[in-house]
Design an enzyme around this catalytic site. Sequence first.
Site, short mmCIF file in Angstrom:
data_model
loop_
_atom_site.label_atom_id
_atom_site.label_comp_id
_atom_site.label_asym_id
_atom_site.label_seq_id
_atom_site.Cartn_x
_atom_site.Cartn_y
_atom_site.Cartn_z
N ASN A 32 38.54 30.63 35.35
CA ASN A 32 37.13 30.26 35.26
C ASN A 32 36.63 30.27 33.81
OD1 ASN A 32 36.83 32.94 34.65
ND2 ASN A 32 35.40 33.42 36.32
N THR A 35 36.64 34.76 30.11
CA THR A 35 37.13 35.32 28.85
C THR A 35 38.31 34.50 28.31
OG1 THR A 35 38.64 36.83 30.00
CG2 THR A 35 36.47 37.70 29.41
N LEU A 85 46.79 37.00 37.91
CA LEU A 85 46.35 37.76 36.74
C LEU A 85 44.85 37.65 36.49
CD1 LEU A 85 49.44 36.58 36.02
CD2 LEU A 85 49.00 37.86 33.95
N TYR A 154 36.79 49.82 37.47
CA TYR A 154 37.88 48.87 37.19
C TYR A 154 39.18 49.35 37.85
CZ TYR A 154 41.65 46.61 34.52
OH TYR A 154 42.81 45.93 34.16
N LYS A 158 41.28 47.47 40.83
CA LYS A 158 42.66 46.99 40.64
C LYS A 158 43.58 47.61 41.72
CE LYS A 158 44.03 44.59 37.88
NZ LYS A 158 44.08 43.11 37.83
N1 LIG Z 1 45.97 43.63 28.80
C1 LIG Z 1 46.36 44.78 29.35
O1 LIG Z 1 46.67 45.75 28.65
C2 LIG Z 1 46.45 44.92 30.85
C3 LIG Z 1 46.91 46.13 31.39
C4 LIG Z 1 46.99 46.28 32.78
C5 LIG Z 1 46.65 45.23 33.60
N2 LIG Z 1 46.19 44.07 33.05
C6 LIG Z 1 45.84 42.98 33.97
O2 LIG Z 1 46.47 41.81 33.52
C7 LIG Z 1 45.67 40.69 33.86
C8 LIG Z 1 45.47 39.81 32.64
O3 LIG Z 1 44.78 40.55 31.64
P1 LIG Z 1 44.58 40.01 30.15
O4 LIG Z 1 44.70 41.17 29.26
O5 LIG Z 1 45.42 38.82 29.93
O6 LIG Z 1 43.04 39.63 30.17
P2 LIG Z 1 42.31 38.22 29.91
O7 LIG Z 1 40.83 38.48 30.00
O8 LIG Z 1 42.81 37.61 28.67
O9 LIG Z 1 42.79 37.37 31.16
C9 LIG Z 1 42.07 37.34 32.37
C10 LIG Z 1 41.81 35.87 32.68
O10 LIG Z 1 41.21 35.78 33.96
C11 LIG Z 1 40.13 34.86 33.89
N3 LIG Z 1 39.20 35.25 34.95
C12 LIG Z 1 38.43 36.37 35.00
N4 LIG Z 1 37.74 36.40 36.15
C13 LIG Z 1 38.09 35.28 36.83
C14 LIG Z 1 37.70 34.74 38.08
N5 LIG Z 1 36.81 35.39 38.86
N6 LIG Z 1 38.23 33.56 38.48
C15 LIG Z 1 39.12 32.90 37.69
N7 LIG Z 1 39.52 33.37 36.48
C16 LIG Z 1 39.01 34.55 36.07
C17 LIG Z 1 39.56 35.00 32.49
O11 LIG Z 1 38.83 33.86 32.07
C18 LIG Z 1 40.83 35.22 31.69
O12 LIG Z 1 41.36 34.00 31.24
C19 LIG Z 1 44.39 41.25 34.46
O13 LIG Z 1 44.52 41.20 35.87
C20 LIG Z 1 44.37 42.68 33.99
O14 LIG Z 1 43.67 43.53 34.89
C21 LIG Z 1 46.08 43.88 31.71
#
Ligand SMILES: NC(=O)c1ccc[n+]([C@@H]2O[C@H](COP(=O)([O-])OP(=O)(O)OC[C@H]3O[C@@H](n4cnc5c(N)ncnc54)[C@H](O)[C@@H]3O)[C@@H](O)[C@H]2O)c1
Length: 337
Positions: A32, A35, A85, A154, A158
Site C-alpha cells: 500500500n 512506508t 511481509l 506490535y 505479530k
Molecule cells: N526490519 C526488521 O528488523 C524486522 C524484524 C522482525 C520482523 N520484521 C517484519 O518484516 C516485515 C518487513 O519489515 P521491513 O523492515 O521490511 O519494513 P518496511 O516498512 O520496509 O516494509 C513493510 C512494507 O509493508 C507495506 N505495508 C504496511 N502496511 C501495509 C498494508 N496494510 N497493506 C499493504 N502493504 C502494507 C509498507 O508500505 C512497506 O512497504 C514486517 O512484517 C516486519 O514486521 C522486520
Amino acid sequence: MRALVTGAAGFIGSTLVDRLLRDGHDVVGIDNLSTGLMTNLDSAFDYYSHGGCGRNRFTFVRNDIQAPELADIVMGSNPDVIFHLAAQVNLRASVTDPLFDARSNVLGTVNLCEACREAGVRRVVYAASGGSRYGAPTHLPVSESVPLGPLSPYAVAKVAGELYLRAYAEMYGISPICLALANVYGPRQNPLGEAGVITVFASAMLTGRGTRIFGDGTSSRDYVYVDDVVDAFVRAGAAHDGVTDTFNIGTGLQTTVGEVHRLVSDAVGSCASPAFNATHPGELHAIALDSSKAEAVLGWKPTVGVADGVQKTIEWLRATLVPGSEAQAPPKALIGA
Ligand SMILES: NC(=O)c1ccc[n+]([C@@H]2O[C@H](COP(=O)([O-])OP(=O)(O)OC[C@H]3O[C@@H](n4cnc5c(N)ncnc54)[C@H](O)[C@@H]3O)[C@@H](O)[C@H]2O)c1
C-alpha cells in the site's frame, strides 16, 4: 515458481523480490506504499517487467492487505507460495496507536489467511518478530521453545499473525512457516527511521546530523544482514510441504547500541559523540536468537558479520544520500523490530 510478496516495496520485501526474480521465479508484489517506496522496485521493474528477460515476470499491485479485493488478487495470481511481509512495523507507533497497528497487522493477516483459504494456497512464509515474541528472556540466545511473551502492541499483533496462520493450518491445511527475525539491517532500510539503528546512525553521520542513543548504550540486539534474511525466506519457500514451524533467524550474537555507534563511526570516519535519551516503553534491554533449528531444518545460517554488514550498508548510503539534504530520504519513519 509463482510467488506473491506482500510488503513488496519495503526494505526486506523489495530485496526478496529482487532475489526471487534473479532466481528465475515469477513474482507479484503487493504494497500500500505506506512506508514502502516504488524506487525500491526500480531494479525489479527495469529488467523483469519490461521484457529485459524475454517476458514480463514482475507485476506490482498497489493495495492494502486489509482490502476485500485481496482475495481476487491472490486468486488471480495463483501463487505457489506467499511471502507475507506487509505490516505496520513501527513499535513506538503501535504503543501510541494500537488500533491502527492491530488493523494492519492482525486484520490484514486474517484477510490474507482467508484469501489463501479461498484460493487454495498452501505455503505461506510469514515475517514474524523474533526480537519481540519472547518478551524479555532470561537466557540468551533464546530458542523457539521459550514461551511467548509479547510486551508491546506490535509484538502482540505479530504473534497473533503466527497464531492465525497456525489455526488456518489446522482448519484448512495451509502450510505456514514463520520466520522470527532478529534486527534486520542493510541497504534500503529507512535512514530517517527511529530504529534500524545502523542506517539511522550512519545517515546522520554522513549528512552531518547528531546521533542519539536511547538508554545508556548497553542495550543489545542481534543484527542480521538483509541478504541473509532473504536467503531464509527463499529456503522456507522451497521447503518440503510438511515443514510448518517457527524458525528463529538471527546470528545468536549480541551487539550493544554503543558498539554499533562505534562500528558506524569508524566506518564513516566520524568522531562525534552521541546524545543520550530515555528508553521508550515496550523496548527490550537485550535479545539474541538461537537459529540452530533453522540451520538443521532449512540449512540456513548467517554469512555476513556485523562489521562487514555495516560497511555494505554505508556503501549503499554513500551512493544514495546527498550530504546535508534529506530530499532523497523516504517520507515516513519506520522501525524494524
Ligand atoms: N526490519 C526488521 O528488523 C524486522 C524484524 C522482525 C520482523 N520484521 C517484519 O518484516 C516485515 C518487513 O519489515 P521491513 O523492515 O521490511 O519494513 P518496511 O516498512 O520496509 O516494509 C513493510 C512494507 O509493508 C507495506 N505495508 C504496511 N502496511 C501495509 C498494508 N496494510 N497493506 C499493504 N502493504 C502494507 C509498507 O508500505 C512497506 O512497504 C514486517 O512484517 C516486519 O514486521 C522486520
